[in-house]
Design an enzyme around this catalytic site. Structure first.
Site, PDB file in Angstrom:
ATOM      1  N   CYS A   2       0.848  -1.175   0.000  1.00 54.91           N
ATOM      2  CA  CYS A   2       0.000   0.000   0.000  1.00 54.91           C
ATOM      3  C   CYS A   2       0.895   1.240   0.000  1.00 54.91           C
ATOM      4  O   CYS A   2       2.000   1.223   0.517  1.00 54.91           O
ATOM      5  CB  CYS A   2      -0.937   0.093   1.192  1.00 54.91           C
ATOM      6  SG  CYS A   2      -1.997  -1.317   1.404  1.00 54.91           S
ATOM      7  N   ARG A  27       3.372  -0.114  -5.256  1.00 56.04           N
ATOM      8  CA  ARG A  27       3.217  -0.713  -3.933  1.00 56.04           C
ATOM      9  C   ARG A  27       1.886  -1.471  -3.799  1.00 56.04           C
ATOM     10  O   ARG A  27       1.625  -2.115  -2.790  1.00 56.04           O
ATOM     11  CB  ARG A  27       3.271   0.375  -2.861  1.00 56.04           C
ATOM     12  CG  ARG A  27       4.581   1.107  -2.821  1.00 56.04           C
ATOM     13  CD  ARG A  27       4.541   2.225  -1.823  1.00 56.04           C
ATOM     14  NE  ARG A  27       4.480   1.721  -0.470  1.00 56.04           N
ATOM     15  CZ  ARG A  27       5.534   1.480   0.296  1.00 56.04           C
ATOM     16  NH1 ARG A  27       6.743   1.709  -0.163  1.00 56.04           N
ATOM     17  NH2 ARG A  27       5.410   1.030   1.506  1.00 56.04           N
ATOM     18  N   TRP A  75      -2.885  -2.565  -1.623  1.00 55.38           N
ATOM     19  CA  TRP A  75      -2.624  -3.981  -1.888  1.00 55.38           C
ATOM     20  C   TRP A  75      -3.370  -4.725  -0.793  1.00 55.38           C
ATOM     21  O   TRP A  75      -3.051  -4.597   0.388  1.00 55.38           O
ATOM     22  CB  TRP A  75      -1.125  -4.264  -1.835  1.00 55.38           C
ATOM     23  CG  TRP A  75      -0.791  -5.665  -2.226  1.00 55.38           C
ATOM     24  CD1 TRP A  75      -0.741  -6.176  -3.483  1.00 55.38           C
ATOM     25  CD2 TRP A  75      -0.476  -6.752  -1.344  1.00 55.38           C
ATOM     26  NE1 TRP A  75      -0.414  -7.500  -3.449  1.00 55.38           N
ATOM     27  CE2 TRP A  75      -0.242  -7.887  -2.146  1.00 55.38           C
ATOM     28  CE3 TRP A  75      -0.371  -6.877   0.030  1.00 55.38           C
ATOM     29  CZ2 TRP A  75       0.094  -9.121  -1.621  1.00 55.38           C
ATOM     30  CZ3 TRP A  75      -0.033  -8.118   0.563  1.00 55.38           C
ATOM     31  CH2 TRP A  75       0.200  -9.219  -0.256  1.00 55.38           C
ATOM     32  N   ASN A  99      -1.125   2.090   5.969  1.00 48.50           N
ATOM     33  CA  ASN A  99      -0.293   1.058   5.352  1.00 48.50           C
ATOM     34  C   ASN A  99       0.259   0.211   6.482  1.00 48.50           C
ATOM     35  O   ASN A  99       0.827   0.749   7.425  1.00 48.50           O
ATOM     36  CB  ASN A  99       0.835   1.747   4.567  1.00 48.50           C
ATOM     37  CG  ASN A  99       1.919   0.786   4.139  1.00 48.50           C
ATOM     38  OD1 ASN A  99       1.658  -0.392   3.930  1.00 48.50           O
ATOM     39  ND2 ASN A  99       3.130   1.294   4.009  1.00 48.50           N
ATOM     40  N   GLY A 100       0.061  -1.104   6.422  1.00 48.22           N
ATOM     41  CA  GLY A 100       0.547  -1.974   7.495  1.00 48.22           C
ATOM     42  C   GLY A 100      -0.563  -2.922   7.911  1.00 48.22           C
ATOM     43  O   GLY A 100      -1.519  -3.137   7.165  1.00 48.22           O
ATOM     44  N   GLU A 477      15.437 -17.902  -9.692  1.00 44.70           N
ATOM     45  CA  GLU A 477      15.067 -16.540 -10.090  1.00 44.70           C
ATOM     46  C   GLU A 477      14.366 -16.546 -11.456  1.00 44.70           C
ATOM     47  O   GLU A 477      13.373 -15.838 -11.656  1.00 44.70           O
ATOM     48  CB  GLU A 477      16.325 -15.654 -10.109  1.00 44.70           C
ATOM     49  CG  GLU A 477      16.128 -14.238 -10.605  1.00 44.70           C
ATOM     50  CD  GLU A 477      15.153 -13.405  -9.777  1.00 44.70           C
ATOM     51  OE1 GLU A 477      14.727 -13.852  -8.704  1.00 44.70           O
ATOM     52  OE2 GLU A 477      14.791 -12.312 -10.240  1.00 44.70           O
ATOM     53  N   LYS A 481      10.616 -15.131 -12.042  1.00 45.77           N
ATOM     54  CA  LYS A 481      10.278 -14.095 -13.038  1.00 45.77           C
ATOM     55  C   LYS A 481       9.105 -14.558 -13.889  1.00 45.77           C
ATOM     56  O   LYS A 481       8.168 -13.812 -14.125  1.00 45.77           O
ATOM     57  CB  LYS A 481      11.465 -13.801 -13.969  1.00 45.77           C
ATOM     58  CG  LYS A 481      12.596 -12.994 -13.414  1.00 45.77           C
ATOM     59  CD  LYS A 481      12.312 -11.544 -13.149  1.00 45.77           C
ATOM     60  CE  LYS A 481      11.684 -11.319 -11.820  1.00 45.77           C
ATOM     61  NZ  LYS A 481      12.467 -11.286 -10.622  1.00 45.77           N
ATOM     62  N   GLU A 484       5.780 -14.706 -11.864  1.00 44.91           N
ATOM     63  CA  GLU A 484       5.262 -13.388 -11.485  1.00 44.91           C
ATOM     64  C   GLU A 484       4.496 -12.714 -12.605  1.00 44.91           C
ATOM     65  O   GLU A 484       3.464 -12.117 -12.373  1.00 44.91           O
ATOM     66  CB  GLU A 484       6.435 -12.454 -11.135  1.00 44.91           C
ATOM     67  CG  GLU A 484       7.004 -12.620  -9.771  1.00 44.91           C
ATOM     68  CD  GLU A 484       8.070 -11.575  -9.502  1.00 44.91           C
ATOM     69  OE1 GLU A 484       9.110 -11.585 -10.190  1.00 44.91           O
ATOM     70  OE2 GLU A 484       7.867 -10.737  -8.612  1.00 44.91           O
ATOM     71  N   HIS A 500      15.317 -37.161  -7.903  1.00 43.77           N
ATOM     72  CA  HIS A 500      14.783 -37.562  -6.595  1.00 43.77           C
ATOM     73  C   HIS A 500      13.283 -37.280  -6.481  1.00 43.77           C
ATOM     74  O   HIS A 500      12.765 -37.152  -5.375  1.00 43.77           O
ATOM     75  CB  HIS A 500      15.552 -36.856  -5.483  1.00 43.77           C
ATOM     76  CG  HIS A 500      16.992 -37.251  -5.434  1.00 43.77           C
ATOM     77  ND1 HIS A 500      17.411 -38.497  -5.033  1.00 43.77           N
ATOM     78  CD2 HIS A 500      18.113 -36.583  -5.809  1.00 43.77           C
ATOM     79  CE1 HIS A 500      18.725 -38.574  -5.131  1.00 43.77           C
ATOM     80  NE2 HIS A 500      19.179 -37.426  -5.610  1.00 43.77           N
ATOM     81  N   LYS A 596       5.226  -4.057  -5.433  1.00 42.87           N
ATOM     82  CA  LYS A 596       6.680  -3.965  -5.515  1.00 42.87           C
ATOM     83  C   LYS A 596       7.336  -4.138  -4.157  1.00 42.87           C
ATOM     84  O   LYS A 596       8.370  -4.773  -4.025  1.00 42.87           O
ATOM     85  CB  LYS A 596       7.046  -2.603  -6.114  1.00 42.87           C
ATOM     86  CG  LYS A 596       8.531  -2.362  -6.282  1.00 42.87           C
ATOM     87  CD  LYS A 596       9.067  -3.091  -7.478  1.00 42.87           C
ATOM     88  CE  LYS A 596      10.562  -2.947  -7.633  1.00 42.87           C
ATOM     89  NZ  LYS A 596      11.115  -4.078  -8.400  1.00 42.87           N
TER      90      LYS A 596
END
Ligand code: AGP
Length: 601
Positions: A2, A27, A75, A99-100, A477, A481, A484, A500, A596
């Site tokens: 947020c 955000r 968010w 925010n929080g 990574e 990517k 996402e 395995h 983000k």
């Protein structure tokens, strides 16, 4: 998560708020809203989705002349992304943005409901505004303070009320907020980007601080309730760095920028063929016998890759932890361990809390971060900035590359200090570092090839990115990517582990992206890929060595240093994810459900 903004002054408030929210949209973009009090008039607009929807709703609204105003881009944490759950939340005569996470909101809500107060939203935030109004007798600031006393958890919050229509009340605890000053105008924001170009002086609030802004003056109190004199800082930053410059998406631009920002990352840090960080002063490394690195997401991947370098080259024990796990595992910490956090934003709540825990246990701390003055930087004993510039794409690219460079350089710096590297090998490492910007240049031919290849990889039942050694975190990574921004299922896996269990998934609809560097266990990974090919998996091999079993093959140029191979393959996986996402018609820069900067637990 947020983003919040606030403005007190005579300028057109709607525009200031919306411009600010646009800067903070990374955000969160589940919904957005603004509230303005001008004299006795309360105005409130909310819209689901991106800021553009809010802009459309406020087209005919104007708000110049003195007033107070707050805004929020959300968010979602508590409650779905609906208009009712969008901030600002309204009581009877007050608005709040937050925010929080208010951890005790459920008990507060029950208490307020027992008093007959009804809630419109499912959010934790709405409790703040009702609690404020319940506490209000005849002194708004006292009511605000009494409200803060009852809140548990993390918050950066702004409140405006008809009972004090010329005032913005603010508080910060665990989530970021700063105040900008320009003449009689006062600005609030979750990060400095909304304030750049509007105010030249800023103050970064510390945890537990709260107060109010009125008549261009800010009264600030510390967590013990004492009024605090504070020093403003000059805000230096260049917003022009965050424009798209003709690229389709910020992520694309940021992939292309990696070559140039990498030179910035190294600038002044390679001196007379030695690695030198002026940030590592005051005996930070004295008495250090091991390293622990904590991070989340992409930053965790660079941390993991660096652990191979710290142990192999610097000969120092190095443990890596996912910050959200570390926080609750009751870790045994010893004061001869250097605690490193890696973070693009410097605001990730789990990483920040892990750092605070380590500090409480008496560990020295170093952060590797992209945002100066961020909470993590300010909390750390020392910080090395990655200098990637503003990263706007939610999917991190240049931040990953520059973190990796700093960690590599730091591993070599430690090796110098600990005499674990020969002069000859030091020279090899430095030559490779200096060559990295070249390895990161995106060639048209490569990009076109990935664009064409992307067509073949839009379906199937999943992707495995596989690699060994430092190429295993790179595989993680690469998979992250793709997940996402394409919403396709992808996993990163150590190539030697496939047999395995996961190899059971192999068939022609399983796409394997095989990272096959020449300089690191080539024969081993080759056998692993052969095993998959024998089970009919579709293989996209990325290697300097031709590989005849591959269904698709991208030949890389570098075959003489693991890190050059690493960076070259990194660009390929980034472009592949980008092109697949574009073909699927997704919003690359603002993928669904993400933000983000994750400033909630
Ligand atoms: C990266 O593409 C992600 N958006 C995410 O995993 C990110 O790296 C993570 O949230 C950590 O953020 P930080 O580096 O700002 O701490």
């Amino acid at each position: 998560m947020c983003g919040i903004v606030g403005y007190l002054g005579k300028k057109e408030k709607k525009e200031i708020l919306i411009e600010g929210l646009r800067e903070l949209e990374y955000r969160g973009y589940d919904s957005a809203g603004i509230a303005i009090i001008k004299g006795k008039k309360l105005n409130n607009f909310k819209a689901i989705g991106k800021i553009i929807n809010l802009e459309e709703k406020t087209n005919d609204f104007h708000s110049d002349g003195f007033g107070v105003s707050i805004g929020h881009t959300r968010w979602a944490t508590h409650g779905k992304p609906t208009e009712l759950n969008a901030h600002p939340h309204l009581g009877k005569y007050s608005f709040v943005v937050h925010n929080g996470i208010i951890e005790n909101y459920q008990s507060l809500k029950t208490e307020l409901q027992d008093d007959g107060i009804s809630f419109l939203s499912q959010t934790d935030t709405e409790t703040i505004v009702h609690l404020f109004e319940k506490n209000y007798k005849d002194d708004s600031f006292q009511a605000f303070k009494d409200t803060l006393d009852r809140l548990e958890g993390a918050y950066a919050t702004l409140l405006i009320t008809e009972t004090a229509p010329d005032t913005i009340f603010f508080a910060k605890n665990g989530s970021p907020m700063l105040i900008g000053f320009e003449g009689d105008d006062v600005y609030f924001a979750s990060s400095d980007t909304p304030i750049i170009g509007k105010a030249e002086e800023v103050y970064y609030l510390e945890d537990g601080e709260y107060g109010y802004a009125k008549d261009g003056i800010v009264k600030l109190f510390n967590k013990d309730g004492e009024e605090k004199r504070f020093l403003k800082e000059i805000l230096v930053s260049d917003k022009a760095l965050a424009q798209k410059d003709g690229y389709r998406f910020f992520m694309e631009k940021e992939i292309y920028e990696q070559s140039t920002v990498m030179s910035d990352t190294m600038m002044g840090r390679i001196v007379d063929n030695n690695i030198y960080f002026e940030e590592l002063n005051d005996g930070l490394l004295d008495g250090i016998n091991s390293i622990k690195i904590c991070a989340c997401g992409t930053s965790y991947h660079t941390a993991l890759a660096s652990s191979y370098l710290f142990e192999r080259i610097s000969k120092i024990r190095c443990d890596i932890e996912i910050a959200s796990e570390f926080r609750y595992k009751e870790p045994l910490l010893s004061s001869d361990t250097l605690f490193i956090t890696v973070s693009q934003s410097g605001e990730t709540a789990d990483t920040l809390e892990a750092l605070k825990m380590a500090k409480r246990a008496g560990l020295k701390s170093l952060s590797i971060c992209n945002v100066d003055n961020s909470s993590i930087v300010r909390e750390s004993d020392a910080s090395i900035l990655t200098r990637a510039g503003i990263e706007k794409g939610v999917a991190s690219t240049k931040a990953f590359a520059t973190q990796m460079m700093v960690l590599w350089m730091f591993a070599i710096e430690l090796a110098q200090r600990r005499n674990t590297i020969t002069k000859e090998n030091l020279q090899i490492e430095i030559d490779a570092m200096l060559h990295t910007p070249k390895a990161l240049i995106v060639k048209d031919k490569l990009h076109n090839k990935l664009n064409r290849l992307a067509k073949r990889y839009l379906h199937g039942h999943g992707f495995f990115f596989i690699g060994r050694d430092i190429f295993y975190p790179l595989a993680l990574e690469g998979a992250l990517k793709l997940k996402e921004i394409s919403y396709l299922h992808a996993e990163g896996y150590p190539a030697g582990e496939m047999k395995h269990g996961p190899i059971a998934l192999a068939d022609s609809e399983l796409f394997t992206i095989a990272l096959m560097p020449k300089t690191v266990h080539y024969d081993k990974i080759k056998s692993n890929v052969e095993e998959l090919s024998a089970r009919d998996a579709t293989i996209l091999a990325i290697s300097p060595e031709p590989f005849e079993l591959a269904d698709d093959f991208i030949q890389t140029q570098y075959d003489n240093h693991p890190m050059l191979e690493f960076f070259e393959m990194m660009v390929i996986t980034q472009l592949l994810a980008l092109e697949i996402s574009i073909r699927l018609g997704n919003d690359v820069d603002m993928p669904r459900n993400l933000a983000k900067s994750v400033t909630v637990e």
